[in-house]
Design a protein around this motif. Structure first.
Motif, short mmCIF file in Angstrom:
data_model
loop_
_atom_site.label_atom_id
_atom_site.label_comp_id
_atom_site.label_asym_id
_atom_site.label_seq_id
_atom_site.Cartn_x
_atom_site.Cartn_y
_atom_site.Cartn_z
N THR A 15 4.13 6.85 -0.09
CA THR A 15 3.72 8.25 -0.23
C THR A 15 2.22 8.33 -0.08
OG1 THR A 15 5.58 8.74 -1.66
CG2 THR A 15 3.68 10.19 -1.87
N VAL A 16 1.79 9.16 0.89
CA VAL A 16 0.37 9.23 1.22
C VAL A 16 -0.11 10.67 1.06
CG1 VAL A 16 -1.35 8.76 3.03
CG2 VAL A 16 0.73 7.37 2.90
N PRO A 17 -0.90 10.96 0.01
CA PRO A 17 -1.37 12.33 -0.18
C PRO A 17 -2.39 12.73 0.89
CG PRO A 17 -1.85 10.95 -2.11
CD PRO A 17 -1.36 10.05 -1.02
N ASP A 18 -2.40 14.02 1.24
CA ASP A 18 -3.39 14.59 2.15
C ASP A 18 -3.39 13.95 3.54
OD1 ASP A 18 -4.18 16.38 0.17
OD2 ASP A 18 -5.61 14.95 -0.67
N PHE A 19 -2.21 13.59 4.05
CA PHE A 19 -2.07 13.14 5.43
C PHE A 19 -0.94 13.92 6.08
CE2 PHE A 19 -0.26 10.70 8.88
CZ PHE A 19 -1.38 10.26 9.56
N PRO A 20 -1.08 14.39 7.31
CA PRO A 20 -2.25 14.29 8.19
C PRO A 20 -3.33 15.31 7.88
CG PRO A 20 -0.46 15.39 9.34
CD PRO A 20 0.07 15.01 7.99
N LYS A 21 -3.05 16.20 6.89
CA LYS A 21 -4.13 17.11 6.47
C LYS A 21 -3.99 17.42 5.00
CE LYS A 21 -1.70 20.95 8.59
NZ LYS A 21 -1.68 21.90 9.64
N LYS A 22 -5.04 17.99 4.44
CA LYS A 22 -5.09 18.25 2.99
C LYS A 22 -3.87 19.07 2.54
CE LYS A 22 -8.61 19.11 -0.47
NZ LYS A 22 -8.14 17.90 -1.17
N GLY A 23 -3.28 18.64 1.44
CA GLY A 23 -2.17 19.39 0.85
C GLY A 23 -0.80 18.86 1.26
N ILE A 24 -0.72 18.05 2.33
CA ILE A 24 0.57 17.48 2.76
C ILE A 24 0.77 16.14 2.04
CG2 ILE A 24 1.93 16.58 4.70
CD1 ILE A 24 1.47 19.55 5.03
N ILE A 25 1.95 15.97 1.45
CA ILE A 25 2.32 14.67 0.87
C ILE A 25 3.18 13.97 1.91
CG2 ILE A 25 3.50 13.49 -1.02
CD1 ILE A 25 3.01 16.02 -2.72
N PHE A 26 2.61 12.99 2.60
CA PHE A 26 3.30 12.35 3.72
C PHE A 26 4.21 11.24 3.23
CE2 PHE A 26 3.75 9.69 7.50
CZ PHE A 26 4.01 10.64 8.47
N ARG A 27 5.46 11.24 3.69
CA ARG A 27 6.43 10.20 3.33
C ARG A 27 6.56 9.27 4.53
NH1 ARG A 27 6.87 11.12 -2.17
NH2 ARG A 27 7.03 13.37 -2.48
N ASP A 28 6.07 8.05 4.37
CA ASP A 28 6.01 7.08 5.48
C ASP A 28 7.17 6.10 5.36
OD1 ASP A 28 5.29 5.42 7.53
OD2 ASP A 28 3.65 4.45 6.42
N MET A 29 8.11 6.18 6.34
CA MET A 29 9.26 5.29 6.24
C MET A 29 9.10 4.01 7.07
SD MET A 29 11.14 5.60 9.20
CE MET A 29 9.93 5.97 10.44
N PHE A 30 7.95 3.84 7.75
CA PHE A 30 7.78 2.61 8.53
C PHE A 30 7.88 1.34 7.68
CE2 PHE A 30 5.77 5.32 11.91
CZ PHE A 30 6.78 5.10 12.84
N PRO A 31 7.40 1.35 6.41
CA PRO A 31 7.55 0.12 5.62
C PRO A 31 9.01 -0.31 5.41
CG PRO A 31 5.90 1.55 4.63
CD PRO A 31 6.56 2.34 5.73
N VAL A 32 9.95 0.64 5.49
CA VAL A 32 11.38 0.26 5.36
C VAL A 32 11.73 -0.77 6.43
CG1 VAL A 32 13.77 1.11 5.53
CG2 VAL A 32 12.02 2.50 4.36
N PHE A 33 11.15 -0.58 7.64
CA PHE A 33 11.48 -1.47 8.77
C PHE A 33 10.86 -2.85 8.65
CE2 PHE A 33 12.93 2.49 10.39
CZ PHE A 33 14.04 2.13 11.14
#
Ligand code: PRP
Ligand code: ADE
Length: 178
Positions: A15-33
């Motif tokens: 979980t990456v806060p403020d990506f790709p812009k402020k206020g978006i909580i980005f859920r990155d599933m690449f680490p699953v792979f």
């Protein structure tokens, strides 16, 4: 799949806060792979879910540009189904069906190759994540243009508060909810 398995897969999503812009909580599933066990659990679970809930054989798995391309072919292979990509505008050769869809600012377009899906085929639409549901809805419209049947939508992650599933034309299943 047990709650332990679900929690295991969820622990691999970062979980990456403020990506790709402020206020978006980005859920990155690449680490699953990076973890073959997590991939096995995830794909096995999605395939089992489709096989146990679909009355008719799934003919085609449609994956959305770009992260849907990571899951779609793995699921299609196990189901013995075709994989067909939905791509962003201007990337596919030959004749295409095309649909415009809304982004936060402005519009973009999705395309699918004509002839890739036959009229009457049973189609599942797969992506990594549903947020507003705009992308998945547009993909459903392309399947309708091809005169095929949208059997269901399948996502790894769902941002529940955005209520994207309410836009969609067929049953929706997500593995992880946020
Ligand atoms: C992300 C995600 C979904 C879409 C979900 O893709 O992978 O396809 O957004 O958003 P929505 O439900 O509000 O339509 P993105 O368009 O960022 O493209 P990418 O996969 O190329 O990063
Ligand atoms: N696509 C749209 N919203 C997203 C989010 N919060 N995390 C990852 N991908 C996204």
């Amino acid at each position: 799949m047990s709650n332990y398995d679900i929690d295991y897969i969820k622990s691999k999503v970062s979980t990456v806060p403020d990506f790709p812009k402020k206020g978006i909580i980005f859920r990155d599933m690449f680490p699953v792979f990076r973890d073959p066990l997590a991939v096995e659990m995830l794909i096995g679970h999605m395939v089992h879910r489709l096989a146990s809930t679909s009355k008719n054989k799934i003919d085609v798995v449609v994956g959305l540009d770009a992260r849907g391309f990571l899951f779609g072919p793995l699921i299609a292979l196990r189901l013995g189904a075709a994989f067909v990509p939905v791509r962003k505008s201007g990337k596919l050769c030959g004749d295409t069906f095309r649909v415009e869809y809304a982004l936060e600012y402005g519009t973009d377009a999705f395309e699918i190759q004509k002839g890739a899906i036959q009229p009457g085929q049973n189609v599942v639409i797969v992506d990594d994540l549903i947020a507003t549901g705009g992308s998945a809805f547009a993909a459903g419209e392309l399947v309708v243009q091809a005169q095929a049947n949208v059997n269901s939508f399948l996502f790894v992650m769902e941002l529940v508060d955005l209520e994207g599933r309410d836009k969609l034309q067929a049953p929706v299943y997500s593995v992880l909810q946020y």
